[in-house]
Design an enzyme around this catalytic site. Structure first.
Site, PDB file in Angstrom:
ATOM      1  N   HIS A 114       4.975  -6.277  -4.127  1.00  0.00           N
ATOM      2  CA  HIS A 114       3.905  -5.833  -3.233  1.00  0.00           C
ATOM      3  C   HIS A 114       4.162  -6.247  -1.784  1.00  0.00           C
ATOM      4  O   HIS A 114       3.766  -7.335  -1.362  1.00  0.00           O
ATOM      5  CB  HIS A 114       2.598  -6.467  -3.735  1.00  0.00           C
ATOM      6  CG  HIS A 114       1.368  -5.805  -3.201  1.00  0.00           C
ATOM      7  ND1 HIS A 114       0.273  -5.539  -3.987  1.00  0.00           N
ATOM      8  CD2 HIS A 114       1.050  -5.366  -1.959  1.00  0.00           C
ATOM      9  CE1 HIS A 114      -0.667  -4.970  -3.257  1.00  0.00           C
ATOM     10  NE2 HIS A 114      -0.223  -4.854  -2.022  1.00  0.00           N
ATOM     11  N   ASP A 152       1.878  -9.499  -1.315  1.00  0.00           N
ATOM     12  CA  ASP A 152       1.023  -8.631  -0.488  1.00  0.00           C
ATOM     13  C   ASP A 152       1.309  -8.887   1.005  1.00  0.00           C
ATOM     14  O   ASP A 152       0.388  -8.894   1.836  1.00  0.00           O
ATOM     15  CB  ASP A 152      -0.460  -8.820  -0.813  1.00  0.00           C
ATOM     16  CG  ASP A 152      -1.317  -7.699  -0.233  1.00  0.00           C
ATOM     17  OD1 ASP A 152      -0.762  -6.744   0.349  1.00  0.00           O
ATOM     18  OD2 ASP A 152      -2.559  -7.782  -0.350  1.00  0.00           O
ATOM     19  N   LEU A 200       5.800  -2.712   4.581  1.00  0.00           N
ATOM     20  CA  LEU A 200       6.915  -2.776   5.545  1.00  0.00           C
ATOM     21  C   LEU A 200       6.642  -1.969   6.811  1.00  0.00           C
ATOM     22  O   LEU A 200       7.423  -2.024   7.756  1.00  0.00           O
ATOM     23  CB  LEU A 200       8.222  -2.336   4.875  1.00  0.00           C
ATOM     24  CG  LEU A 200       8.684  -3.257   3.735  1.00  0.00           C
ATOM     25  CD1 LEU A 200       9.939  -2.714   3.069  1.00  0.00           C
ATOM     26  CD2 LEU A 200       8.925  -4.681   4.215  1.00  0.00           C
ATOM     27  N   ARG A 201       5.544  -1.220   6.811  1.00  0.00           N
ATOM     28  CA  ARG A 201       5.007  -0.563   8.026  1.00  0.00           C
ATOM     29  C   ARG A 201       5.879   0.534   8.634  1.00  0.00           C
ATOM     30  O   ARG A 201       5.537   1.047   9.704  1.00  0.00           O
ATOM     31  CB  ARG A 201       4.722  -1.597   9.129  1.00  0.00           C
ATOM     32  CG  ARG A 201       3.820  -2.738   8.699  1.00  0.00           C
ATOM     33  CD  ARG A 201       2.418  -2.264   8.382  1.00  0.00           C
ATOM     34  NE  ARG A 201       1.528  -3.378   8.137  1.00  0.00           N
ATOM     35  CZ  ARG A 201       0.627  -3.392   7.168  1.00  0.00           C
ATOM     36  NH1 ARG A 201       0.475  -2.355   6.354  1.00  0.00           N
ATOM     37  NH2 ARG A 201      -0.153  -4.427   7.009  1.00  0.00           N
TER      38      ARG A 201
END
Ligand code: DOR
Length: 432
Positions: free
Chosen positions: A59, A309, A62-63
């Site tokens: 999870h 996360d 990485l944008r």
């Protein structure tokens, strides 16, 4: 061809702990020798360290595409490698969303230059809107194995049923299977909430998200797993009630797996009293009772894996007032040390939660989380469990610095990481 010897340490994997040097070959990407006093072209010092299978994070955000100021696939992979991860599952809430083969291809192509394996997940629904299925069959053909609308949960019960039924018919044919992963949050209950609903949200005058917003969806999806026979993976569980339900469902033989994030077994909602938005996350930090339940869920195997996360956000957004700042915190570079500090478990159990257990859930277990033996893919972490260090967002490899552990002294550091035979972290620093 360059061979590298990891020398002077001990080995820790699913077969236990033993002494031994390990030689890897960067051309084949394999472990080629294990034993005492080995020689190679290059040497990595592993004194006081354990050589373990590389970690796998189920999870991470990485944008890229869309918010490269916060993180890119390359910068996120550097953070992952520094944390000992040799594979990460990238969440689909990019801009545009990973609900489409073209975007998934882009992520895969960018992943070719990364310092760890980038395994894209994809959205269950188009745009993560929860109304129309993404082209799951095509995405599975591309290599996607995990589907999730993470960032939000699938709200509609019938849509979730149909998604599971459709996914049940998708067989990759390579010995792996497809899994639907759920961010459990009933929007109608969490709306307006920026932290856990309880004593501290009342004191601070901030809108709360009740534990039940998560638990109702966990309950529903346990029912859905029973109804469809399909595997469900529960993401970032945060409440005692969720752990109890998953424990009972697993005891009943349902095909369920679950993960928990380090911040949910280390921090409580009291941290929000600083109004520091680095403590804002979804699902929110909960009570000490919930933290204790997440720990025991991990220790008794109810929760299979630690997943970070990792959610980078730029300083300008995290400096907004608590109720306006985006939720999310960094996790990749602190996961091991936080787990060592908070779980009080044997290191072998912690490595299991970080490595071979998540590798199996992600369908990456042919090449990650393998025993440290000749012939295994050389995806390795070399960790010093006793090394003390102080967390600093500014020193992280991530493009962002929103760690909730700023200034905290932790013990346990990754000294070297080897990805497919290449040394990607040496003495704590990424090599490229
Ligand atoms: O805190 C969170 N941040 N929770 C999520 O589900 C999404 C994530 C993000 O993308 O920033």
């Amino acid at each position: 061809m360059t061979t590298t010897a990891i020398k002077g340490g001990r080995i820790l994997d699913q077969q236990g702990e033993r002494s031994g040097d390990v030689v890897v070959d960067d051309l084949t990407g394999l472990i080629v020798q294990v034993g005492p006093d080995l020689k190679a072209d290059r040497v990595l010092d592993a004194a006081n360290c354990l050589t373990t299978p590389g970690f796998v994070d189920l999870h991470v955000h990485l944008r890229q595409p869309g918010n490269e100021a916060a993180e890119t696939i390359l910068s996120g992979s550097r953070a992952a490698a520094k944390g000992g991860f040799t594979a990460v599952v990238a969440m689909p809430n990019t801009t545009p969303c990973m609900d489409d083969p073209a975007v998934v291809s882009q992520v895969m192509d960018l992943g070719e230059k990364a310092l760890c394996q980038i395994k894209p997940s994809a959205a269950i629904s188009l745009g993560r809107h929860g109304t129309e299925l993404s082209p799951m069959a095509e995405l599975v053909e591309q290599g996607v194995r995990m589907f999730t609308d993470d960032g939000t949960g699938v709200q509609d019960d019938l849509f979730m049923r149909r998604a599971l039924e459709y996914a049940a018919g998708l067989e990759p044919g390579d010995g792996t299977s497809v899994v639907l992963a759920q961010h459990c949050e009933v929007d109608a209950l969490s709306a307006g909430g920026v932290m856990h609903e309880g004593e501290w949200s009342s004191k601070l005058g901030l809108g709360g998200q009740p534990a039940e917003a998560e638990e109702l969806m966990v309950m529903r999806d346990i029912a859905m797993a029973r109804l469809t026979g399909m595997r469900v993976h529960f993401q970032h569980l945060s409440t005692a009630g969720s752990v109890a339900m998953v424990r009972a469902a697993k005891a009943g033989g349902l095909p369920i797996t679950a993960e928990a994030a380090p911040h949910h077994f280390s921090l409580t909602d009291q941290s929000c009293a600083t109004y520091n938005a680095n403590f804002k996350v979804h699902p929110p930090l909960r009570t000490s009772n919930d933290v204790a339940a997440i720990r025991s869920g991990l220790l008794d195997g109810t929760i299979d894996a630690i997943a970070t996360d990792h959610a980078p956000h730029t300083p300008d957004t995290k400096e907004l007032p608590f109720d306006q700042a985006p939720p999310g915190m960094l996790g990749l570079e602190t996961a091991l040390a936080v787990a060592i500090k908070e779980l009080g478990a044997p290191l072998g159990d912690i490595v299991a939660m970080l490595s071979w257990k998540p590798a199996k859930i992600a369908g990456l277990d042919a090449t990650h989380g393998r025993p440290v033996q000749v012939g295994s893919q050389a995806n390795l972490a070399v960790i010093d469990p006793h090394q003390a260090w102080v967390v600093s967002g500014a020193k992280m490899a991530s493009n962002s610095s929103n760690t909730p552990f700023e200034g905290v002294e932790l013990k346990g550091k990754v000294r070297h990481t080897v990805f497919n035979g290449e040394v990607v972290v040496e003495n704590g620093e990424p090599t490229r």
